[in-house]
Design a protein around this motif. Structure first.
Motif, PDB file in Angstrom:
ATOM      1  N   MET A   1       0.839  -1.186   0.000  1.00  0.00           N
ATOM      2  CA  MET A   1       0.000   0.000   0.000  1.00  0.00           C
ATOM      3  C   MET A   1       0.880   1.244   0.000  1.00  0.00           C
ATOM      4  N   SER A   2       0.314   2.320  -0.494  1.00  0.00           N
ATOM      5  CA  SER A   2       1.061   3.566  -0.517  1.00  0.00           C
ATOM      6  C   SER A   2       0.156   4.705  -0.067  1.00  0.00           C
ATOM      7  N   SER A   3       0.779   5.819   0.261  1.00  0.00           N
ATOM      8  CA  SER A   3       0.010   6.959   0.752  1.00  0.00           C
ATOM      9  C   SER A   3      -0.713   7.653  -0.399  1.00  0.00           C
ATOM     10  N   ALA A   4      -1.650   8.495  -0.033  1.00  0.00           N
ATOM     11  CA  ALA A   4      -2.384   9.273  -1.030  1.00  0.00           C
ATOM     12  C   ALA A   4      -1.423  10.144  -1.828  1.00  0.00           C
ATOM     13  N   TYR A   5      -0.370  10.628  -1.180  1.00  0.00           N
ATOM     14  CA  TYR A   5       0.575  11.495  -1.885  1.00  0.00           C
ATOM     15  C   TYR A   5       1.380  10.730  -2.922  1.00  0.00           C
ATOM     16  N   ASP A   6       1.627   9.460  -2.670  1.00  0.00           N
ATOM     17  CA  ASP A   6       2.256   8.627  -3.694  1.00  0.00           C
ATOM     18  C   ASP A   6       1.338   8.505  -4.907  1.00  0.00           C
ATOM     19  N   LYS A   7       0.045   8.360  -4.641  1.00  0.00           N
ATOM     20  CA  LYS A   7      -0.935   8.266  -5.733  1.00  0.00           C
ATOM     21  C   LYS A   7      -1.002   9.570  -6.511  1.00  0.00           C
ATOM     22  N   PHE A   8      -0.975  10.697  -5.795  1.00  0.00           N
ATOM     23  CA  PHE A   8      -0.968  11.993  -6.473  1.00  0.00           C
ATOM     24  C   PHE A   8       0.248  12.114  -7.389  1.00  0.00           C
ATOM     25  N   ALA A   9       1.409  11.718  -6.884  1.00  0.00           N
ATOM     26  CA  ALA A   9       2.644  11.820  -7.668  1.00  0.00           C
ATOM     27  C   ALA A   9       2.579  10.929  -8.909  1.00  0.00           C
ATOM     28  N   LYS A  10       2.052   9.727  -8.748  1.00  0.00           N
ATOM     29  CA  LYS A  10       1.928   8.819  -9.903  1.00  0.00           C
ATOM     30  C   LYS A  10       0.939   9.363 -10.921  1.00  0.00           C
ATOM     31  N   ALA A  11      -0.162   9.920 -10.444  1.00  0.00           N
ATOM     32  CA  ALA A  11      -1.156  10.499 -11.360  1.00  0.00           C
ATOM     33  C   ALA A  11      -0.557  11.671 -12.117  1.00  0.00           C
ATOM     34  N   GLU A  12       0.204  12.502 -11.432  1.00  0.00           N
ATOM     35  CA  GLU A  12       0.840  13.645 -12.094  1.00  0.00           C
ATOM     36  C   GLU A  12       1.813  13.179 -13.178  1.00  0.00           C
ATOM     37  N   ARG A  13       2.630  12.186 -12.853  1.00  0.00           N
ATOM     38  CA  ARG A  13       3.590  11.661 -13.849  1.00  0.00           C
ATOM     39  C   ARG A  13       2.860  11.069 -15.049  1.00  0.00           C
ATOM     40  N   LEU A  14       1.782  10.345 -14.790  1.00  0.00           N
ATOM     41  CA  LEU A  14       1.015   9.743 -15.878  1.00  0.00           C
ATOM     42  C   LEU A  14       0.462  10.815 -16.810  1.00  0.00           C
ATOM     43  N   GLU A  15      -0.098  11.874 -16.253  1.00  0.00           N
ATOM     44  CA  GLU A  15      -0.645  12.954 -17.080  1.00  0.00           C
ATOM     45  C   GLU A  15       0.456  13.615 -17.910  1.00  0.00           C
ATOM     46  N   LEU A  16       1.628  13.797 -17.319  1.00  0.00           N
ATOM     47  CA  LEU A  16       2.733  14.417 -18.061  1.00  0.00           C
ATOM     48  C   LEU A  16       3.231  13.512 -19.189  1.00  0.00           C
ATOM     49  N   VAL A  17       3.268  12.205 -18.941  1.00  0.00           N
ATOM     50  CA  VAL A  17       3.674  11.256 -19.991  1.00  0.00           C
ATOM     51  C   VAL A  17       2.663  11.285 -21.133  1.00  0.00           C
ATOM     52  N   CYS A  18       1.384  11.329 -20.792  1.00  0.00           N
ATOM     53  CA  CYS A  18       0.348  11.390 -21.830  1.00  0.00           C
ATOM     54  C   CYS A  18       0.462  12.686 -22.631  1.00  0.00           C
ATOM     55  N   ALA A  19       0.735  13.793 -21.945  1.00  0.00           N
ATOM     56  CA  ALA A  19       0.910  15.070 -22.649  1.00  0.00           C
ATOM     57  C   ALA A  19       2.073  14.979 -23.631  1.00  0.00           C
ATOM     58  N   GLU A  20       3.160  14.372 -23.201  1.00  0.00           N
ATOM     59  CA  GLU A  20       4.321  14.216 -24.091  1.00  0.00           C
ATOM     60  C   GLU A  20       3.981  13.326 -25.281  1.00  0.00           C
ATOM     61  N   LEU A  21       3.227  12.275 -25.045  1.00  0.00           N
ATOM     62  CA  LEU A  21       2.806  11.399 -26.143  1.00  0.00           C
ATOM     63  C   LEU A  21       2.011  12.189 -27.179  1.00  0.00           C
ATOM     64  N   TYR A  22       1.054  12.978 -26.731  1.00  0.00           N
ATOM     65  CA  TYR A  22       0.259  13.776 -27.667  1.00  0.00           C
ATOM     66  C   TYR A  22       1.118  14.826 -28.375  1.00  0.00           C
ATOM     67  N   ARG A  23       2.108  15.389 -27.671  1.00  0.00           N
ATOM     68  CA  ARG A  23       3.012  16.356 -28.299  1.00  0.00           C
ATOM     69  C   ARG A  23       3.800  15.689 -29.422  1.00  0.00           C
ATOM     70  N   MET A  24       4.284  14.470 -29.179  1.00  0.00           N
ATOM     71  CA  MET A  24       5.030  13.734 -30.204  1.00  0.00           C
ATOM     72  C   MET A  24       4.130  13.381 -31.384  1.00  0.00           C
ATOM     73  N   LEU A  25       2.895  12.989 -31.102  1.00  0.00           N
ATOM     74  CA  LEU A  25       1.966  12.678 -32.184  1.00  0.00           C
ATOM     75  C   LEU A  25       1.640  13.920 -33.004  1.00  0.00           C
ATOM     76  N   ALA A  26       1.515  15.054 -32.348  1.00  0.00           N
ATOM     77  CA  ALA A  26       1.252  16.304 -33.073  1.00  0.00           C
ATOM     78  C   ALA A  26       2.407  16.597 -34.035  1.00  0.00           C
ATOM     79  N   ARG A  27       3.630  16.391 -33.561  1.00  0.00           N
ATOM     80  CA  ARG A  27       4.785  16.600 -34.444  1.00  0.00           C
ATOM     81  C   ARG A  27       4.767  15.614 -35.600  1.00  0.00           C
ATOM     82  N   GLN A  28       4.452  14.366 -35.290  1.00  0.00           N
ATOM     83  CA  GLN A  28       4.436  13.327 -36.325  1.00  0.00           C
ATOM     84  C   GLN A  28       3.372  13.625 -37.383  1.00  0.00           C
ATOM     85  N   PHE A  29       2.266  14.232 -36.980  1.00  0.00           N
ATOM     86  CA  PHE A  29       1.176  14.540 -37.897  1.00  0.00           C
ATOM     87  C   PHE A  29       1.122  16.022 -38.245  1.00  0.00           C
TER      88      PHE A  29
END
Length: 76
Positions: A1-29
């Protein structure tokens, strides 16, 4: 188990990774204005999600239960 703050940090990283993915796709297209615009819009949405996660974390930073408690999402 992990604390709520660990979950917040993971959620933040996930959103940033998704943003980067969309940025790369925008460049590709970049040759396709409609696809490029879509991916740039989606990137912006992911950045907004990141800001919301950060805001939630700040709002609950003084909550003693979230600070010291553990959350097990598998039981939810």
């Amino acid at each position: 188990m992990s604390s709520a703050y660990d979950k917040f940090a993971k959620a933040e990283r996930l959103e940033l990774v998704c943003a980067e993915l969309y940025r790369m796709l925008a460049r590709q297209f970049s040759h396709d204005p409609a696809a490029n615009a879509l991916f740039l819009r989606l990137e912006g949405e992911e950045i907004q999600h990141t800001l919301r996660v950060q805001k939630l974390q700040a709002m609950y930073s003084n909550d003693p239960i979230l600070r010291t408690g553990e959350i097990d999402l598998e039981d939810q």
